[in-house]
Design a protein around this motif. Structure first.
Motif, mmCIF file in Angstrom:
data_model
loop_
_atom_site.group_PDB
_atom_site.id
_atom_site.type_symbol
_atom_site.label_atom_id
_atom_site.label_comp_id
_atom_site.label_asym_id
_atom_site.label_seq_id
_atom_site.Cartn_x
_atom_site.Cartn_y
_atom_site.Cartn_z
ATOM 1 N N THR A 117 29.816 35.939 52.552
ATOM 2 C CA THR A 117 30.238 37.246 52.011
ATOM 3 C C THR A 117 30.906 38.106 53.084
ATOM 4 O O THR A 117 30.873 39.323 53.026
ATOM 5 C CB THR A 117 29.016 37.999 51.432
ATOM 6 O OG1 THR A 117 28.013 38.094 52.450
ATOM 7 C CG2 THR A 117 28.444 37.291 50.222
ATOM 8 N N LEU A 136 34.835 37.565 46.569
ATOM 9 C CA LEU A 136 34.615 37.306 47.996
ATOM 10 C C LEU A 136 34.727 35.821 48.331
ATOM 11 O O LEU A 136 35.176 35.444 49.408
ATOM 12 C CB LEU A 136 33.216 37.779 48.418
ATOM 13 C CG LEU A 136 32.875 39.260 48.238
ATOM 14 C CD1 LEU A 136 31.428 39.512 48.667
ATOM 15 C CD2 LEU A 136 33.803 40.139 49.062
ATOM 16 N N ARG A 137 34.283 34.958 47.406
ATOM 17 C CA ARG A 137 34.145 33.539 47.743
ATOM 18 C C ARG A 137 35.423 32.730 47.555
ATOM 19 O O ARG A 137 35.474 31.556 47.892
ATOM 20 C CB ARG A 137 33.002 32.920 46.933
ATOM 21 C CG ARG A 137 33.161 33.014 45.452
ATOM 22 C CD ARG A 137 31.914 32.513 44.705
ATOM 23 N NE ARG A 137 32.150 32.516 43.276
ATOM 24 C CZ ARG A 137 32.047 33.587 42.492
ATOM 25 N NH1 ARG A 137 31.707 34.746 43.018
ATOM 26 N NH2 ARG A 137 32.277 33.505 41.205
ATOM 27 N N THR A 379 24.496 44.790 48.116
ATOM 28 C CA THR A 379 24.871 43.771 49.104
ATOM 29 C C THR A 379 23.668 42.972 49.595
ATOM 30 O O THR A 379 23.812 41.888 50.130
ATOM 31 C CB THR A 379 25.554 44.421 50.323
ATOM 32 O OG1 THR A 379 24.695 45.452 50.830
ATOM 33 C CG2 THR A 379 26.888 45.024 49.926
#
Length: 532
Positions: A117, A136-137, A379
């Motif tokens: 991340t 994000l990935r 997060t």
């Protein structure tokens, strides 16, 4: 059956599917009727190196070789024969991530998996530039983050791919990728069934000041649809899979796919207006759309089926881990009392008892956040159980709250699709550990997303079976059928599983629970700020 399977293998008619999962590499051999006849597996774990999750190149090849050797041993034990040749092979793996290679085919930095991340700045900037949610990935996030971080290796990139694309390339020589996996590298244009030319242009312009010798199309794998020619097993590839030397070269290999795509195939959910929900350690839903959404949403990823239909994916990092931890506590209590432990019985009794609880869980709330949860904007995670002195605290409500929690975030994402975007579905199929106790997880999920849920016995076969089916589609599709028709007629033959419809009082109770859940998210946010 055994003699049929034996002759299928001896005559080279069997099809091999291999999937690289997060914790296990699995191989499945299927017959001409698309039924599993042998399997093998290898357990592996990711490593945290320099703050990034990875698997080494050595671990990839040692893992797949051990997995194939386990399959060989299984075939020898069951049928007393060797695997010499096959009708087709398929390679699947966890989607996304970042594998960058130079002109000598050397990996430039360790494989960066979907789990990382560290790409927040890149994903946010690209989402704004493309007017499209870039998670994000995704590979493009990893690439742009490496550019922002001024990483030295970027100038030397000659090829960028995913894990499935890498393994396929090494065993066939072909730099290709199935469209489902490719849609986790860079957005796909549903009209051209290729990477979005508009976004490629925007990206090339964005990074032009860096002066790289490559353009984005130079380094990405070619996009293929299910059933298209993706090359054949080379001599080198045969030795990479089978170190014993028995497996022959020349076997067709289908386009490599991601685990989301193979999950859709394994649950017969590639047709528009169908979907599937995978619920285990993490969870995700895949809804095959008839048209694009009206606008991008941060919590919804847009990917495709292996034959190129647009899919809305809601991905949740947490599902059954906290639920399993609480069940483990009851196991300890049972052992303390000197009562023999049968985990299936414990799960079965606790799950079924949960259905006796109040439909709103009596006010009890569980946050199952072992890790952060992008859909709810966290997060990091802290598993929490929340109640007030006046709530109805009993075992049924306690377990029901944890079952609700396992699909609560999934509900929040899917509410956007069904309530805001008015998406219509004919069938959603559930698969994964949450559905092991018959009927319970199914009824809870049906209430959560207010849709009928089917569960099929075959759903447990998983992604290795799914990619084997794509191998079968490559070589056994004599009628030139669409992928969905092939699955309907040749694989599932009318089996849609056991369907459970949402019960109105359950739906009402879950909606009350989720409002309470969202109101109290501030408690979870405060807990995340607390450091030991």
């Amino acid at each position: 059956m055994e003699s049929n399977a034996k002759s299928t293998i001896e005559n080279g008619k069997a099809i091999l599917g291999i999937e690289f999962g997060s914790t296990r590499i699995k191989a499945v051999l299927i017959d001409q009727e698309n039924k599993p006849i042998a399997q093998g597996s290898h357990t592996w774990e990711n490593q945290l190196e320099n703050g990034l999750w990875t698997y080494s190149i050595d671990a990839i090849w040692a893992g797949v070789q051990d997995c194939y050797a386990d399959l060989r041993a299984n075939v020898q034990k069951q049928y007393g024969i060797e695997i010499e040749t096959l009708a087709a092979i398929g390679i699947s793996a966890m989607m996304h991530g970042y594998m960058a290679f130079n002109d000598k085919e050397e990996i430039l930095v360790p494989f960066r998996t979907w789990r990382n991340t560290n790409t927040g700045q890149a994903a946010a900037e690209l989402s704004e530039l493309f007017v499209y949610n870039i998670p994000l990935r995704w590979s493009i996030s990893h690439l742009y983050q490496a550019i922002l971080n001024k990483e030295e290796h970027v100038k030397d990139i000659k090829f960028l791919t995913t894990l499935a694309g890498y393994v396929h390339w090494q065993i066939t020589g072909a730099k290709v990728l199935g469209i489902g996996d490719a849609s986790g590298m860079l957005p796909i244009d549903p009209e051209t069934k290729n990477y979005s030319a508009e976004m490629i242009g925007k990206f090339d312009k964005l990074v032009s000041p860096y002066g790289f010798s490559w353009k984005l199309t130079d380094i990405l794998p070619k996009v293929l649809l299910a059933g298209e020619d993706a090359g054949c097993l080379t001599e080198k590839g045969a030795r990479l899979l089978d170190v014993s030397g028995h497996l022959k070269a020349g076997i067709p290999v289908c386009p490599p796919e991601g685990d989301a795509g193979t999950g859709m195939v394994a649950t017969n959910a590639v047709k528009q207006r169908t979907g599937n929900v995978s619920a285990g350690t993490s969870s995700f839903s895949m809804i095959v759309l008839e048209k694009d959404l009206s606008k991008p949403y941060e919590m919804i990823d847009m990917v495709t089926t292996p034959d190129g239909s647009l899919v809305a994916m809601v991905h949740c990092n947490n599902c059954t881990s906290d639920l399993n931890a609480w069940v483990g506590l009851f196991k300890e209590y049972q052992e303390l009392m000197g009562i023999p432990v049968d985990m299936d019985e414990i799960f079965g009794k606790l799950y079924n008892n949960a259905l006796k609880g109040d439909t709103d869980c009596g006010g009890l709330i569980s946050y199952n956040y072992f890790s952060g949860e992008p859909v709810t904007g966290l997060t990091e995670g802290r598993p929490l159980f929340v109640r007030t002195a006046n709530d109805k605290f009993n075992l049924a409500n306690f377990m029901r709250a944890h079952l609700y929690a396992s699909v609560a975030v999934l509900k929040i994402g899917n509410d956007i699709l069904f309530n805001d975007e008015k998406i219509k579905v004919d069938r959603i199929t559930g698969h994964g550990g949450l559905f092991k106790t018959k009927g319970v997880g199914q009824r809870i999920l049906a209430a959560a997303i207010n849709s009928p849920i089917s569960v099929m016995e075959t759903a447990g076969e998983g992604g290795a079976w799914g990619i084997a089916l794509l191998g079968s589609y490559l070589v056994n599709n004599d009628k030139k059928q669409s992928l969905s028709d092939f699955l309907d007629e040749k694989v599932f033959a009318g089996n849609t599983g056991i369907e459970v419809s949402p019960e109105p009082e359950y739906v009402k109770g879950f909606n009350e629970y989720i409002e309470h859940y969202k109101t109290c998210l501030a408690i979870e946010e405060a807990a995340v700020k607390f450091k030991k």
